[in-house]
Motif scaffolding. Structure first.
Motif, PDB file in Angstrom:
ATOM      1  N   LEU A 126     -39.005 -41.100  83.004  1.00 49.85           N
ATOM      2  CA  LEU A 126     -38.664 -42.274  82.196  1.00 49.85           C
ATOM      3  C   LEU A 126     -37.708 -43.206  82.939  1.00 49.85           C
ATOM      4  CD1 LEU A 126     -38.182 -40.787  78.594  1.00 49.85           C
ATOM      5  CD2 LEU A 126     -40.121 -42.103  79.477  1.00 49.85           C
ATOM      6  N   VAL A 127     -36.756 -42.632  83.640  1.00 48.84           N
ATOM      7  CA  VAL A 127     -35.775 -43.455  84.363  1.00 48.84           C
ATOM      8  C   VAL A 127     -36.436 -44.126  85.563  1.00 48.84           C
ATOM      9  CG1 VAL A 127     -33.522 -43.458  85.482  1.00 48.84           C
ATOM     10  CG2 VAL A 127     -33.952 -41.908  83.573  1.00 48.84           C
ATOM     11  N   VAL A 128     -37.363 -43.426  86.211  1.00 48.47           N
ATOM     12  CA  VAL A 128     -38.118 -44.035  87.310  1.00 48.47           C
ATOM     13  C   VAL A 128     -38.872 -45.256  86.807  1.00 48.47           C
ATOM     14  CG1 VAL A 128     -40.027 -43.694  88.920  1.00 48.47           C
ATOM     15  CG2 VAL A 128     -38.300 -41.893  88.633  1.00 48.47           C
ATOM     16  N   THR A 130     -32.138 -34.133  79.562  1.00 54.21           N
ATOM     17  CA  THR A 130     -33.372 -34.730  79.034  1.00 54.21           C
ATOM     18  C   THR A 130     -33.073 -35.623  77.842  1.00 54.21           C
ATOM     19  OG1 THR A 130     -34.643 -32.806  79.759  1.00 54.21           O
ATOM     20  CG2 THR A 130     -35.661 -34.239  78.113  1.00 54.21           C
ATOM     21  N   VAL A 131     -32.221 -35.153  76.946  1.00 53.36           N
ATOM     22  CA  VAL A 131     -31.876 -35.932  75.758  1.00 53.36           C
ATOM     23  C   VAL A 131     -31.205 -37.241  76.155  1.00 53.36           C
ATOM     24  CG1 VAL A 131     -30.430 -35.988  73.694  1.00 53.36           C
ATOM     25  CG2 VAL A 131     -31.733 -33.920  74.241  1.00 53.36           C
ATOM     26  N   LEU A 132     -30.267 -37.176  77.107  1.00 54.28           N
ATOM     27  CA  LEU A 132     -29.594 -38.399  77.554  1.00 54.28           C
ATOM     28  C   LEU A 132     -30.589 -39.381  78.162  1.00 54.28           C
ATOM     29  CD1 LEU A 132     -26.266 -37.112  79.175  1.00 54.28           C
ATOM     30  CD2 LEU A 132     -26.534 -38.409  77.058  1.00 54.28           C
ATOM     31  N   GLY A 133     -31.553 -38.860  78.925  1.00 51.54           N
ATOM     32  CA  GLY A 133     -32.563 -39.734  79.518  1.00 51.54           C
ATOM     33  C   GLY A 133     -33.417 -40.414  78.470  1.00 51.54           C
ATOM     34  N   VAL A 134     -33.801 -39.670  77.443  1.00 46.35           N
ATOM     35  CA  VAL A 134     -34.613 -40.247  76.369  1.00 46.35           C
ATOM     36  C   VAL A 134     -33.812 -41.296  75.598  1.00 46.35           C
ATOM     37  CG1 VAL A 134     -35.792 -39.742  74.208  1.00 46.35           C
ATOM     38  CG2 VAL A 134     -36.085 -38.213  76.169  1.00 46.35           C
ATOM     39  N   VAL A 135     -32.553 -40.994  75.288  1.00 45.63           N
ATOM     40  CA  VAL A 135     -31.707 -41.953  74.577  1.00 45.63           C
ATOM     41  C   VAL A 135     -31.543 -43.232  75.398  1.00 45.63           C
ATOM     42  CG1 VAL A 135     -29.372 -42.394  73.740  1.00 45.63           C
ATOM     43  CG2 VAL A 135     -30.479 -40.204  73.246  1.00 45.63           C
ATOM     44  N   PHE A 136     -31.315 -43.077  76.707  1.00 41.16           N
ATOM     45  CA  PHE A 136     -31.181 -44.243  77.579  1.00 41.16           C
ATOM     46  C   PHE A 136     -32.460 -45.087  77.558  1.00 41.16           C
ATOM     47  CE2 PHE A 136     -31.667 -45.866  82.073  1.00 41.16           C
ATOM     48  CZ  PHE A 136     -30.847 -46.964  81.897  1.00 41.16           C
ATOM     49  N   ALA A 137     -33.607 -44.424  77.587  1.00 38.89           N
ATOM     50  CA  ALA A 137     -34.887 -45.146  77.550  1.00 38.89           C
ATOM     51  C   ALA A 137     -35.059 -45.897  76.233  1.00 38.89           C
ATOM     52  CB  ALA A 137     -36.042 -44.174  77.768  1.00 38.89           C
ATOM     53  N   VAL A 138     -34.714 -45.257  75.125  1.00 40.98           N
ATOM     54  CA  VAL A 138     -34.856 -45.902  73.819  1.00 40.98           C
ATOM     55  C   VAL A 138     -33.933 -47.109  73.720  1.00 40.98           C
ATOM     56  CG1 VAL A 138     -34.488 -45.610  71.342  1.00 40.98           C
ATOM     57  CG2 VAL A 138     -35.633 -43.809  72.659  1.00 40.98           C
ATOM     58  N   SER A 190     -30.427 -31.045  92.043  1.00 39.17           N
ATOM     59  CA  SER A 190     -30.592 -29.842  91.231  1.00 39.17           C
ATOM     60  C   SER A 190     -31.708 -30.001  90.201  1.00 39.17           C
ATOM     61  CB  SER A 190     -29.275 -29.493  90.519  1.00 39.17           C
ATOM     62  OG  SER A 190     -28.941 -30.494  89.559  1.00 39.17           O
ATOM     63  N   VAL A 191     -32.147 -31.249  89.963  1.00 33.10           N
ATOM     64  CA  VAL A 191     -33.207 -31.499  88.981  1.00 33.10           C
ATOM     65  C   VAL A 191     -34.227 -32.466  89.572  1.00 33.10           C
ATOM     66  CG1 VAL A 191     -31.704 -31.101  86.989  1.00 33.10           C
ATOM     67  CG2 VAL A 191     -31.920 -33.411  87.928  1.00 33.10           C
ATOM     68  N   GLY A 194     -35.221 -28.026  89.684  1.00 31.94           N
ATOM     69  CA  GLY A 194     -35.548 -27.541  88.354  1.00 31.94           C
ATOM     70  C   GLY A 194     -35.872 -28.679  87.410  1.00 31.94           C
ATOM     71  N   ARG A 195     -36.161 -28.318  86.176  1.00 31.27           N
ATOM     72  CA  ARG A 195     -36.479 -29.325  85.164  1.00 31.27           C
ATOM     73  C   ARG A 195     -35.232 -29.914  84.514  1.00 31.27           C
ATOM     74  NH1 ARG A 195     -41.673 -26.557  82.028  1.00 31.27           N
ATOM     75  NH2 ARG A 195     -43.031 -26.455  83.864  1.00 31.27           N
ATOM     76  N   GLY A 196     -34.109 -29.296  84.725  1.00 33.19           N
ATOM     77  CA  GLY A 196     -32.867 -29.824  84.185  1.00 33.19           C
ATOM     78  C   GLY A 196     -32.558 -29.290  82.804  1.00 33.19           C
ATOM     79  N   PRO A 197     -31.308 -29.307  82.421  1.00 33.74           N
ATOM     80  CA  PRO A 197     -30.912 -28.820  81.099  1.00 33.74           C
ATOM     81  C   PRO A 197     -31.376 -29.767  79.990  1.00 33.74           C
ATOM     82  CG  PRO A 197     -29.029 -29.762  82.241  1.00 33.74           C
ATOM     83  CD  PRO A 197     -30.157 -29.746  83.241  1.00 33.74           C
ATOM     84  N   LEU A 198     -31.380 -29.254  78.778  1.00 33.33           N
ATOM     85  CA  LEU A 198     -31.835 -30.035  77.639  1.00 33.33           C
ATOM     86  C   LEU A 198     -30.987 -31.276  77.434  1.00 33.33           C
ATOM     87  CD1 LEU A 198     -33.672 -30.381  75.165  1.00 33.33           C
ATOM     88  CD2 LEU A 198     -32.079 -28.911  73.886  1.00 33.33           C
TER      89      LEU A 198
END
Length: 482
Positions: A149-151, A292-300, A143-144, A285-289
């Motif tokens: 970042l996760v890649v 995205t926030v969870l992905g950024v937090v995981f990266a940090v 769906s997204v 799609g680009r996915g819900p906000l």
């Protein structure tokens, strides 16, 4: 947020998610089939006894709240079923949040097993699976579009696996630096495979080329994973090919296969399409906000937790396969910093005679994977993991590795314990338990081409010493007659 998505890695995500799910299936099935004798309530190293000394913060696990062999089996087989559903694409037919929940579920279940597995689960590929399994939680579903970042974090994981292994070799045994390591490794590795005899007998100049190529692949090529395409795809392809070479040469559970799967994160769909047909990506799609926030937090969090692995890699006292937290996230990896020149094997024997003499006939127990009968060709078991066989390789190096569990293993053979016997290939006492068991240490080497032709034996072995003296069953006292 167009910057957050990488639609050109849709097929790479498919490989990562389905591949990790396949490894999960194997890991859960292995746990379900082997746990009872190893860590069951009446096993060699029982889980209840272990958890009695370790709080949740040290060993987070669902078994902290309840343990029984039946519950463990439910967790293991349940994890295998959910993982199999993920292999079949279940995550792509449910909402995004549900897909993430499924991946989180199997991660929690396997973490629960590893954190009570003790020495049987002390291998680096356990942490690698848990780290990879946690990473795919944030890859999303159809769906997204794949989050870029996760890649990249998947590539960072491959980098740590390869570069860490390369550094530990360069800093470790001199034979890696003088390029002679593979004169010995194929023969002395923990569990040789069916082609290991052939690899061992390759010409020595080729062994030196192998060792030199290993340094290039592990110390230079990983940097290419972060280069623009198609360089990143080429670097990943080189890692895939070298890992397949390792698959052919020995049995290292799922370490090599999981590295191959993770390396695919650097192969773009267009690069893969040049070699074989790649299915078309669905509309994404680009996915819900919140995603995205969870992905950024995981990266940090990954960047922060990477400090200790990076410091370890740069240290002159680099350690192999180190986890820095009880969740096995952002670990350091490495393998074979030292190479054995001689192979030792623990051979376990039993007898049904009531009195021991110098003429007592001893029958040998056969294990599924580790060398035993010199005439038996080593089998291919990887990516399945035979935990008892692997630990016996360590035990042959030093009784210290075996002290916590080996005496209990012998006791279980003396009563023909069904769960223990299921871990073996052959029980020489199927009708009644033996009166005595013992263990002896042998030196093994691969036969030469001529010896194989003359004797049909893949191994040549010689007795080194007694490893464990005869142990009597409770049915009869220990008696010797000279």
């Amino acid at each position: 947020m167009a910057w957050f998505i990488a639609p050109e890695y849709w097929f790479a995500r498919q490989v990562l998610e389905r591949g990790v799910a396949v490894v999960y299936v194997l890991a859960f099935v292995a746990a379900a089939r082997q746990f009872k004798a190893l860590i069951g309530a009446d096993g060699m190293l029982p889980v209840p006894r272990y958890l009695a000394r370790r709080p949740f913060r040290v060993a987070p696990s669902v078994f902290q709240w309840h343990y029984s062999d039946r519950f463990f089996a439910i967790v293991a087989w349940g994890g295998a079923v959910v993982s199999a559903a993920l292999v079949g694409g279940a995550a792509d037919v449910v909402p995004l949040w549900a897909a993430m929940a499924l991946w989180l579920l199997v991660w929690v279940l396997y973490l629960s097993i590893v954190n009570v597995g003790q020495v049987w689960y002390s291998f680096g590929w356990e942490s690698l699976l848990l780290e990879a399994g946690f990473l795919v939680i944030f890859l999303g579903n159809d769906s997204v579009a794949p989050p870029v970042l996760v890649v990249w974090l998947a590539r960072w994981l491959v980098f740590r696996v390869e570069f860490g292994a390369g550094l530990i070799k360069l800093r470790g045994d001199r034979c890696w630096r003088d390029l002679t390591a593979l004169y010995y490794h194929h023969e002395t590795q923990p569990m040789p495979g069916p082609l290991s005899w052939l690899f061992h007998h390759l010409p020595k100049p080729l062994h030196r080329i192998e060792a030199a190529a290993n340094h290039v692949v592990q110390l230079v090529v990983p940097f290419g994973l972060f280069a623009p395409q198609p360089v990143a795809s080429v670097a990943a392809a080189i890692i895939v090919v070298t890992q397949l070479w390792l698959v052919l040469s020995g049995n290292f559970a799922w370490l090599n296969w999981l590295t191959i799967i993770l390396a695919w994160s650097a192969i773009s769909d267009s690069s893969a399409a040049r070699l074989f047909p790649v299915p078309g990506a669905p509309d994404m799609g680009r996915g819900p906000l919140w995603f995205t926030v969870l992905g950024v937090v995981f990266a940090v969090v990954t960047v922060v937790l990477s400090y200790l692995p990076v410091r370890n890699m740069l240290s002159r006292r680099q350690r192999m396969n180190q986890s820095y937290n009880p969740f096995h996230l952002i670990n350091t990896f490495g393998a074979f910093g030292s190479i054995d020149r001689v192979r030792y094997e623990v051979v376990v024997e039993g007898t049904d005679e009531t009195v021991l003499t110098e003429h007592t006939h001893w029958s040998e127990y056969e294990f599924k994977g580790k060398p035993g009968d010199p005439h038996r060709l080593p089998r291919q078991w990887a990516p399945y993991h035979l935990r008892l066989d692997w630990m016996l390789w360590f035990a042959a190096h030093s009784p210290t590795y075996a002290r916590p569990w080996f005496p209990e293993f012998l006791e279980r053979l003396l009563r023909n314990d069904p769960a223990t016997l299921r871990l073996l290939r052959r029980n020489p006492f199927p009708d009644a338990p033996p009166r005595f068991v013992r263990a002896r240490l042998y030196e093994y080497r691969f036969s030469t081409v001529r010896e194989l032709r003359d004797t049909r034996a893949w191994w040549v072995r010689g007795l080194v010493s007694e490893y464990a003296p005869p142990l009597a069953s409770r049915r009869a006292p220990l008696a010797r007659r000279t």
